[in-house]
Structures are given as structure tokens and as C-alpha cells.
Design an enzyme around this catalytic site. Structure first.
Site, short mmCIF file in Angstrom:
data_model
loop_
_atom_site.label_atom_id
_atom_site.label_comp_id
_atom_site.label_asym_id
_atom_site.label_seq_id
_atom_site.Cartn_x
_atom_site.Cartn_y
_atom_site.Cartn_z
N CYS A 52 -10.43 -15.52 6.07
CA CYS A 52 -9.55 -15.25 7.13
C CYS A 52 -9.65 -13.91 8.21
CB CYS A 52 -8.45 -15.84 6.68
SG CYS A 52 -8.27 -16.87 5.32
N HIS A 85 -2.57 -20.50 11.98
CA HIS A 85 -3.64 -18.91 11.65
C HIS A 85 -5.13 -19.73 12.04
CE1 HIS A 85 -6.66 -16.95 9.01
NE2 HIS A 85 -5.97 -17.25 7.81
N CYS A 145 -5.40 -11.51 4.27
CA CYS A 145 -6.20 -11.53 2.94
C CYS A 145 -6.77 -12.48 3.04
CB CYS A 145 -4.49 -12.12 1.86
SG CYS A 145 -4.30 -14.11 2.75
N GLY A 205 -10.17 -15.23 1.14
CA GLY A 205 -10.75 -15.96 0.12
C GLY A 205 -11.98 -14.62 -0.38
#
Lengths: 713, 401
Positions: B91, B357, B387, B389
Site C-alpha cells: 500500500c 484506495h 500503513c 502490509g
């Protein structure tokens, strides 16, 4: 014309029918069963080679000359093996042999004339077609995970390719063995046959109809059943399996994890490469400490206990025709049920009709739900139990089992009142969980016929029976009690007399240590998980609630009478919970609250304890302490002559009270740590937490001499 | 060593990440090419001066396989001498691409780099690229649970209730609706058109302006079944044994939406920009990365932010506006609580819960939104954080110039 002989090593019968072109290889290995031991590969190879040399060969029927087809690996060889390179070699040889059999272009049919378990079923999977004899005694499946292993003869590669990843996970992870009809329904076998003759005929028919047999995974157009390995749906199935396995095992069983990994990683490769991956995982698991410890207890110790090794034998069996059970509570009802199921006539006695009615409802309800029972059998079972309020109906019982409340006065009164009802030579057994037999027998007219038979709830499920003898109990009484155990399919340990015997004292040590840790300020949720992570089947506070806190508080008076210390913070905590009406699960709350959404720890615990968390805490520490308390107690039980045979300490702990099966039992656990290490740890705990932790003399002596409870492997 | 400046940012609107989404029929390489072309055209950028095109993209398979950065640049008509690189940091990819571009410029190895990101979640499903993280073996060696479980665990550890999460989601929707209404995103949005010049999509289509707390209250927690029935919650116990039970608060309405979108950011040294007649809008003050527990997964923004502040020799109070990716409502809520940040400084025009997102693009899109908003409010410094993964975290601090 049929040509028949034996293989060179004499361990298989081979024959060839020139008319049909069918060769039959019937495994006839030494002993009463075919196993995948050192001779197996050679035997199969000789059998196949002999068959392949037959002129006009059209197909091979692989079957067994024993009553079972093949019942798995030779654990004796595997148990001792620590050489990983050697194990890899043996596995590779086995895979080569199975692959040769399934790629030889000659169809091979497994005529499964008896149970095919573990490696025996893996052998069948390497055949092109599987037909199983549909008798009730026959089972097909892969139980290796129950021993801390997993199928290492190709099971993790062939079963998914036959029935899909999900189906294979279900069977392998739960160690399932199936009735023939179920085995067919799930795709483990292709067909069933009603008789041995029909079995062979069907095998021959299949060969005639399928002259060119190939395994599905050796065909060009092989379609993996279910989601293809490596795709998203397959990954999700594996993830689900990981989650469910972990939530049940708390990561205490690497064998389960290895099984999942072998399936996940092997099924995206060719079968030969998949088998190599399986072999690596299997070698790693089979050569590990945990596998050895589990095999020792779950296989060797358990079988020895089942066979009553070292115990007196009743030449004429149990000799029982009429069994009386006093007390129609959960225990009494369960006992009556298993006795009736074993074909014994049972009289269930109580002083309250409602209790009898409840017991009848329990027994008849279970019988109704049991689909394995024929209507006749169901009829016979329910008819075998009679329910009575009348003392006289116990007249002539050969065995009376007293299962009333844990109260010595009450038990004395019942004994005096009803022992006279026994037939001549009859046995009086008490189901007490803690009161010394010697003390209970004080009012008996014949202490030689007085014995303790401590069962576990629910009786239908829990296999263990703890048999307690006083110094007066005669060998004949013991022998007949053991025969009775066998009849009702219980797994016996035989222990000496003493308050709490073995299982209750170890169990009490466990739950009281749990309470003590809470009282010391450790986080309760962490305590509960630490126990599971260490391998305990149920967490201490959860099981405490289940047995009820009030029972323990009531019992503590008795414990004090027998010299046990009951004045420590853990007990005080339990007492104050009881004072607040928090008596356990049955009363709606104890350490836990119970609601529609399951149980949650009572939020008021922290305030009640009112202590900051100790500096030394955490999963490893708490798990070690919980196991240490029990292991220490087990050693004390040996020292005091309660445990006479170390195997009983293991069997009793694992099968009676859910002591971490992954360790093999408390004594195995000590052996793994080393007596010296354990002594040092106990001394450290004694320093910080008090004398109750002082290592027993026996243990100190073992540490000094470098001794172990069991031989090292 | 010099400094890296941001000269311009553009983005496509975010289309719904489903077959019915407006951008589902547009190839990801075209989405990205649209932004690269717009960046060039708006700035009259001679693309032979583009030293590299660094693009974030997570699910690099199928339509997003190969090296989409290079081929999008060529499709956009960039000079043959403009290479491309496609990066995957889950992300955080979009911001990671920006940071890498900034580093190439600041070091002097490059003078001008186009960064950005692209993700067509409707065409290339999240997770369809596989990876070790799906292997049982990696899961128990390293530790991993589905992100929704991590999100619910984060909420439980921080005492974030279902009501808290839903209220935050409503706020994201309201702010996004207001921003769209008052055309706050107009500066950066590039309509996606077909070859005939007809508009396929020209505004973010995911937001649901009518969202209320009552409507959200009716939604079932998405991760409760997998957590409680399929044992996913149990997989967190070894690291968080003190959590007796995970409170499952997240659902589709308070988690980031699945969308399609692309973005491009123009970075260069001050001198290079001046030479090309470009006006800088912001400069990169600092960048930071970190790694945290992969099971909790989503707590990376806090240490990454602290690290970025330390490197920039700033304190949290110096930051005027924050963009904290709304992967799940618990993430910005936990961030604001732990770092004691005023909610009115965070995601002022809504966030991924409302807008969506697009995995590989978001980080760079948030940077663009941040610059636009600082300009709009005439404020000075901003921080973007996401944040990631595997427990990673990433943060970038910018300052208007």
C-alpha cells in the site's frame, strides 16, 4: 492354470492365472499384520517383479494374506531413527517403488480385504483402483497426525490429487479413519465389495475392462479436483486450514503444520517433486523429539496399558453378570450406559426418582441418536439397564460401583448399607476421585474385594480409568477389575493409594497453579493462552470453572485433613470468588462470565487481585510453570508409591486430564529438559515463590546420577 | 547533495473497483499513460529530460505485469530515452515511488524524475499475484493474518469501538462530499477519456455522501466469521495473548474502498525546474520507512512519522496538515491518539474510506492532495503516511515553497 508360490523372502504369496492374465500378490509379512517396515519395500518389490515377469500379464491384484490389508508404518524402526539422511533415503526408496508400480502400465488393483491405515492406505493410493471389503471391522484412513506425525508415504501428494485439497486436509489433519461406505463416499476408494470373493472378482473385472491403467496425475489431461493449487481459492482453503488448525492446537503440533505445508508446496509441483518435498517435511518431523515422545506414550505406553502388561490376569475374565451402580448422576448414568453397551446387565440405583428419570433419558436418548446401533442392539441396550430406588434390587450384583458425592461419611454409610447386597465374592468399587481407598474400606466387611475405579466425565468419551488398590485389595480383585475395564473399553492405569491418587492430584496442581498465577498478578488471558501453547488441552481457568470453584473449596477441607497445604493466595482467591457467588460455569460465572456470545474473563478479576503484573511473566514462563507444577506432582506420586509404573504417569496424565499430549506426558517432559535442569528450575521457583516448589528427593537423586524416566531415543 | 522539489501532481478520478466501475474497461497502462501525458502537457515538459519514471503498482500480474511504468511512458508518447521502473511496497508503493524519485534527485544521480502509481483493482484482483505470504510455512515462520483481522486487532488494542470507527467513516464521507462539491480536487484531477475524446470518468465515483451512522450500524462486521469460526483470531494470540477476544469493528463502510486509479508526480532539482521554466510547489523535507510486527501489520505510520520528524528536525506540532491513509478507520484513529494529533488537521478532504484506495497509487495521490490543500489553505508543512502490509510504515514530510 494358476502358478503360485512365495516371494524369495517368503513375505508375500504370489500367484498367476494364465487364463485371465492376472497376477495376485498377497502380502503375508511376518507377524499378524502387514506393515511398512524394513522388509516391506523388498517384499513388494519382489512381488511386483515376479508378477511383471509373468508371460501374458494383464494386471495385478494387490491384497493381503492377513486379516487386515496393511496397517501402517513399522513404528519400532521409525521411533529409533534420528539419522535424517537415512530417513530421506528410505523415503525416496519407498517413493521410487510406489512410482514404479503406478507407472508400469500394468494395472494394479488394491483388493483391500481388511483395514488399510496410514502407510497401508498410502500403498493403496499408489494402485490404479481401490476396492474395499465392506465389513464393519474394516477402516480406511490416515491416522498419523494423532501420533504427532503425518502421512509420509505419499499421502499428502496423492490424496489431494484424488479428492482435492480441502478433502485431503480434513482427513489428514484430523487423522480420520473411515468405515468402508464412508471411504467410498469421500473418494478414498472407488468401490466396496460385500464378500472377499466378490472383492477379488470385482478386481479382476476392473483389470479386464482397463488394460491400460494410469494414475490420474500421470495423464496429460489431469485436472486437479477442486480449486487448482496456486490459485486464490486454493490459497484461501489453505489459509482456512491454518487458522482452524492453529485455533485447535495453538501451534503445539509441528506435524500438523508440516502436513499443511507439504500439501501446499507439493501440489503445485509434479508428483515426483511433491513427494520429495513431503519427504523433507516428514523426515524433519519424524526425527524430532516431539514425535518420539508422542509415539512413546500414545503408541507404546498406551498399548502396554491396554494389554494390562505387568498386571495380574483374570483367568476366567471378569465373571460379571450383574453390575450395580449407586448414584444416578452424570457419572452413574454414563457408567450404566457403557456397561449396557458392553452387554452387561445393570441396576442403577438412587434415592431420588427424578435422578433416575434423568439417567434413563440420557441413556435412551444417546441410544436413539446412535445410528451405528441396529434396532435389536438398541433394544438390548436399553433393556439391559433397570432403574430403582430399592436397595434389594442390588441383590446378587457381582460388582457394585458406588458413585455418590465425595463425602466420606456418606460413602461409609452407603457401603455399610449396600455392600451386603453383593453376591458371594462380589467386588465393591468406589468411584471416588480423591478419598483414600484404605479409609473408605474401613467399614467394609472384606477389604480384599474393595477397590477404587475412578472414571472421568463424560464416561462415554473419556477412555481412562484410574484403578486404585489399597494394600488389602487382592490381586484377583484387581485382575477382575481390569477384565471389566477391558469389557467396557476403558484404558486402565493401576495406582497405589493416597489422597488424590494420581490424576486428581496432578489435575488439582494444574488448576490451583492457574489460580495462583492470577492471584500473583499475571494477566489471566495470557495465562490461559500460555497453557494452550504449552500443549494443555484445556486452559486452567476454563476447566476450573467447569469443575466448579465450590467443589474445590469444599474439597479443601478434606485436603487439609490429609496434610495438603490449602493456604496460599490462589486458594484465597478461589474462596473469595465463591463468596461472591461466582462458583463456576454451572452457576453462571466463575473466573469467566458466560453469555450468549460465549465466555469472557470476568472483568472484576483485576480489582479483586489488586496486584501489578510481576516482572517475570509471559507465555514461555507461564507455560513452563503450569507444566512444572504438574510434573513435580507426578514425581511426588512416584516417590509416595502411588505411581508404581512410570508409564501410568504418562497415560493417566495425557488420557485422563489432558496433560500436554505433545510432550508425551509429565515424565517425558522432565526427561526432555533433563532432571538436573528441572531441579535447578524448581529450586529457583522455591526461592522466589516458596517451599511448595522444592524438588522432590527422587528428582534430586536422578539429577545427581544423570538418570531418566525412560530410555533416550 | 541537493533537494528534491515537487513541481506538479495529477491524478485520474477513482473509479469503483468492480465490473460496474467506470474505469473497469480502461487498461491500467492507459490509466497511467493518461496521467503521464497530462503531467507533460500541463507543464510543457520536454520528456527527453525525464531521467526515470518510477511507478508504484502492487498486483504486478496480468494487465499490471511486465514493467507497466516503462510501457505507460511509451504509450503516453514520452521520449524513448525515458526509462521506467515499477515498484511494489504494497500500500505504500505510490509514496515509495515518490521517495525513491526524490532520493535520485536529491543525490544528484538524476535531475528530473516522474513518480506516481497505478492500480486497477477491478481488473487485477488484490492478492492474485500470490506470494510467500500466502504459504502456510511463511505464515507460521513470520506471522500473518488477513488485514481485516489486523485492523480489528489494532482497534481492540487501542480501545477503538465500532461507534468510533463508524463515526470516523461518516466524517470521511462528509468531508469528501464537501470537497467534491466545492471542487477542491479540480486542480489535480485529469478526466479519463476515450480515443474519441469522450469522457469515461471525470470525478471520483466511489463516495456515498448520504452515509449516516445509523446506516453503518446495520452492517455486519466483515471479519468476524473468519476470525472466530476459521481461527484467524487465534493466529494473533502468540503475539497478543493479553487480547482475550478481538472486537470486530470493521466492515466495508468503515474500511478503504476498492477502486481504480492512477497518478503522476513531477519531481526535479530546483535548478532543473528553473531551467525548464517550471515553478516548484513544495519540497521534500524528509522521508522515512520502518518495519513493525506483521501480525498487527497496520501500526507502521506512528514509528515512520516519528522517524521522518526526527530526520527533518521537526516536532509533530510543526505539521500543519496530515494525510494518514484510511486503510481501515482504526488506522488514522490509532495514529491520532498515539501522536496526539488534532483530528481537524487530518484528512481534511476525506480519505480512502470515501474516495477509495487504489493500492499502488494512493501514496502518491495523498501527496498530491496534501499539496493542493496546503495551497488552498495557505499552510506550510504536511506529512503523508501509510500503513503497509507486512508491518511496514512509510512517511514523507513536505514543505510548501
Amino acid at each position: 492354470m494358476t502358478d503360485s508360490t512365495k516371494t524369495t523372502n517368503g513375505q508375500a504369496n504370489v500367484s498367476f492365472d494364465a487364463q485371465t492374465g492376472i497376477a495376485t500378490v498377497a502380502l503375508a509379512m511376518e507377524g499378524r499384520a502387514n506393515k511398512l517396515g524394513l522388509a516391506f519395500g523388498e517384499t513388494l518389490h519382489q512381488g511386483l517383479t515376479w508378477a511383471w515377469a509373468c508371460e501374458g500379464l494383464k494386471g495385478i491384484i494387490l491384497t493381503s494374506a492377513h486379516k487386515d490389508f496393511c496397517v501402517g508404518g513399522d513404528l519400532d524402526a521409525l521411533y529409533k531413527e534420528r539419522d535424517q539422511a537415512a530417513m530421506m533415503e528410505r523415503l525416496r526408496d519407498l517413493h521410487k517403488l510406489f512410482r514404479a508400480m503406478e507407472t508400469s502400465k500394468v494395472p494394479v488393483v488394491a483388493a483391500i480385504n481388511g483395514s488399510a491405515l496410514g502407510g497401508g492406505y498410502e500403498l493403496a493410493m499408489a494402485c490404479h483402483h481401490r476396492i474395499v471389503l465392506a465389513e464393519d471391522r474394516v477402516r480406511v484412513g490416515l491416522p498419523e497426525c494423532l501420533l504427532g506425525l503425518f502421512p509420509g508415504g505419499g499421502g499428502t501428494q496423492r490424496l489431494p490429487r484424488l479428492i482435492g485439497i480441502q478433502g485431503a486436509l480434513d482427513i489428514i489433519l484430523q487423522g480420520k479413519t473411515l468405515h468402508p461406505t464412508k471411504a467410498k463416499a469421500l473418494g478414498l476408494v472407488h468401490d466396496t465389495a460385500a464378500t472377499p470373493e466378490a472383492l477379488l472378482a470385482a478386481a479382476a473385472e476392473w483389470i479386464a475392462a482397463n488394460p491400460k491403467a494410469k494414475q490420474p496425475w500421470d495423464t496429460d489431461k489431469f485436472r486437479f479436483p477442486g480449486p487448482r493449487p496456486g490459485t486464490m481459492p486454493a490459497r484461501q482453503i489453505l489459509m482456512g486450514a491454518c487458522g482452524m488448525m492453529f485455533s485447535k492446537s495453538a501451534g503445539a503440533y509441528p506435524g500438523l503444520q508440516a502436513a499443511i505445508s507439504a500439501i501446499a508446496e507439493g501440489t503445485v509441483l509434479s508428483i515426483d517433486n511433491g513427494l520429495e518435498v513431503e519427504a523433507r517435511y516428514f523426515t524433519n518431523i519424524a526425527c524430532s523429539d516431539q514425535a518420539k515422545d508422542m509415539i512413546r506414550t500414545v503408541w507404546y505406553h498406551r498399548r502396554a496399558a491396554e494389554k494390562h502388561e505387568g498386571q495380574p490376569e483374570a483367568k476366567d475374565g471378569h465373571g460379571l453378570t450383574k453390575v450395580g451402580i449407586i448414584g444416578a448422576g452424570m457419572m452413574g448414568a454414563g457408567l450404566a450406559n457403557v456397561c449396557a453397551a458392553a452387554g452387561l446387565n445393570v441396576v442403577l440405583k438412587d434415592v431420588a426418582q427424578p435422578s433416575l428419570d434423568k439417567a434413563r433419558a440420557h441413556i435412551e436418548g444417546l441410544a436413539k441418536k446412535n445410528r451405528r446401533l441396529t434396532p435389536e442392539a438398541r433394544e438390548a441396550l436399553t433393556a439391559a439397564v433397570s432403574y430403582t430406588l430399592a436397595d434389594d434390587d442390588l441383590d446378587g450384583c457381582d460388582l457394585i460401583i458406588e458413585a455418590v458425592f465425595e463425602n466420606i461419611e456418606l460413602k461409609h454409610q452407603i457401603t455399610q448399607q449396600l455392600e451386603p447386597k453383593l453376591a458371594k465374592g462380589g467386588i465393591w468399587a468406589t468411584n471416588t476421585s480423591a478419598i483414600p481407598i484404605t479409609d473408605l474400606a474401613k467399614v467394609s466387611v472384606d477389604p480384599t474385594k474393595f477397590i477404587g475405579l475412578h472414571y472421568f466425565s463424560p464416561v462415554e468419551k473419556m477412555q481412562l480409568v484410574e484403578i486404585i488398590t489399597s494394600k488389602d485389595t487382592s490381586p484377583d480383585t484387581l485382575a477382575r477389575s481390569l477384565a471389566f475395564s477391558k469389557a467396557i473399553k476403558k484404558l486402565p492405569i493401576v495406582v497405589g493409594d493416597g489422597f488424590g491418587f494420581y490424576t486428581t492430584r496432578v489435575f488439582s496442581a494444574y488448576i490451583m497453579q492457574g489460580a495462583q498465577l492470577v492471584a500473583e498478578g499475571h494477566d489471566p488471558a495470557t495465562i490461559e493462552w500460555a497453557a494452550r501453547k504449552a500443549g494443555m488441552v484445556v486452559s486452567p481457568l476454563q476447566v476450573f470453572d467447569e469443575v466448579t470453584l465450590s467443589l474445590i473449596v469444599k474439597g479443601s477441607k478434606q485436603s487439609r485433613m490429609y496434610g495438603k497445604n490449602v493456604d496460599f493466595p490462589g486458594m484465597a482467591l478461589v474462596r473469595s470468588l465463591v463468596e461472591q457467588g461466582r462458583e463456576g460455569k454451572a452457576s453462571g460465572g466463575g473466573f469467566y462470565d458466560y453469555g450468549d456470545d460465549g465466555r469472557t474473563l470476568w472483568p472484576g478479576l483485576a480489582a479483586l487481585v489488586n496486584k501489578p503484573a510481576p516482572a517475570v511473566t509471559g507465555l514461555d514462563f507461564l507455560g513452563r510453570v503450569l507444566l512444572s507444577a504438574q510434573a513435580r506432582e507426578a514425581v511426588c506420586a512416584i516417590e509416595e508409591g502411588v505411581i508404581k509404573n512410570p508409564r501410568d504417569a504418562e497415560v493417566g496424565a495425557v488420557f485422563g486430564i489432558g496433560f500436554a499430549p505433545n510432550t508425551g506426558g509429565p515424565l517425558s517432559w522432565i526427561d526432555r529438559r533433563g532432571a538436573a535442569t528441572f531441579v535447578a528450575e524448581l529450586r529457583a521457583l522455591a526461592e522466589s515463590h516458596g517451599d511448595a516448589w522444592t524438588p522432590p528427593d527422587l528428582l534430586v537423586s536422578m539429577a545427581d546420577k544423570g538418570e531418566r524416566f525412560f530410555d533416550a531415543v | 547533495m541537493t533537494e528534491a522539489y515537487v513541481f506538479d501532481t495529477v491524478r485520474t478520478p477513482r473509479g469503483r473497483g468492480k465490473e460496474i466501475g467506470s474505469l473497469h474497461t480502461v487498461r491500467p497502462v492507459d490509466l497511467l499513460a493518461t496521467t503521464l501525458a497530462a503531467l507533460r502537457d500541463r507543464n510543457a515538459l520536454p520528456t527527453e529530460h525525464v531521467d526515470d519514471v518510477i511507478i508504484g503498482c502492487v498486483t504486478q500480474t496480468g494487465d499490471q505485469g511486465g514493467c507497466i511504468a516503462r510501457f505507460a511512458a511509451l504509450e503516453a508518447g514520452y521520449d524513448l530515452d525515458a526509462p521506467g521502473q515499477t515498484v511494489n511496497r504494497f500500500c505504500g508503493s505510490g509514496l515509495s515511488a515518490v521517495n525513491d524519485a526524490a532520493a535520485m534527485v536529491a543525490s544528484g544521480y538524476c535531475d528530473l524524475v516522474v513518480a506516481g502509481g497505478v492500480e486497477s483493482m477491478s481488473r487485477v484482483t488484490m492478492g492474485s499475484d500470490g506470494g510467500a505470504i500466502w504459504d502456510p510455512r511463511t505464515q507460521w515462520n513470520v506471522g500473518s493474518v488477513p488485514q481485516g483481522i489486523s485492523a480489528d486487532l489494532l482497534a481492540t488494542l487501542n480501545g477503538i469501538t465500532r461507534d468510533d470507527a463508524d463515526a470516523f467513516a461518516v466524517r470521511s464521507q462528509q468531508r469528501a462530499a464537501a470537497a467534491i462539491e466545492s471542487r477542491k480536487f479540480d486542480k489535480s484531477i485529469i478526466p479519463v477519456k476515450d480515443d474519441n475524446g469522450l469522457v469515461i470518468l471525470d470525478k471520483d465515483e466511489n463516495p456515498r455522501p448520504g452515509t449516516t451512522a445509523e446506516k453503518l450500524a446495520g452492517l455486519r462486521p466483515s471479519f468476524e466469521m473468519m476470525g472466530r469460526q476459521f481461527g484467524m483470531d487465534a493466529l494473533t494470540k502468540d503475539r497478543y495473548p493479553q487480547v482475550e477476544r478481538i472486537d470486530h469493528v470493521h466492515h466495508a463502510g468503515n474500511s478503504s474502498a476498492i477502486v481504480d486509479g492512477a497518478t503522476a508526480v513531477l519531481l526535479a532539482s530546483k535548478d532543473k525546474g528553473a531551467a525548464l521554466g517550471l515553478t516548484p510547489r513544495a519540497k521534500i523535507r524528509s522521508v522515512a520507512l520502518c518495519g513493525t510486527d506483521p501480525v498487527l501489520m497496520l501500526a507502521g505510520p506512528m514509528p515512520a512519522t516519528r522517524r521522518a520528524l526526527r530526520k527533518a528536525k521537526m516536532s509533530i506540532g510543526d505539521i500543519d496538515l496530515f494525510e494518514v491513509n484510511e486503510a481501515f478507520a482504526a488506522v488514522p484513529l490509532a495514529f491520532m491518539a498515539e501522536l496526539e494529533v488534532d483530528p481537524d488537521k487530518v484528512n481534511v478532504h476525506g480519505g480512502a474510506i470515501a474516495l477509495g484506495h487504489p493500492l499502488g497509487a494512493t501514496g502518491a495521490m495523498l501527496l498530491g492532495t496534501l499539496i493542493d490543500t496546503l495551497e488552498e489553505r495557505d499552510l506550510s508543512t504536511g506529512l503523508v503516511t501509510l500503513c503497509i502490509g507486512g508491518g511496514m510504515g512509510i512517511a514523507t514530510i513536505i514543505e510548501r515553497v
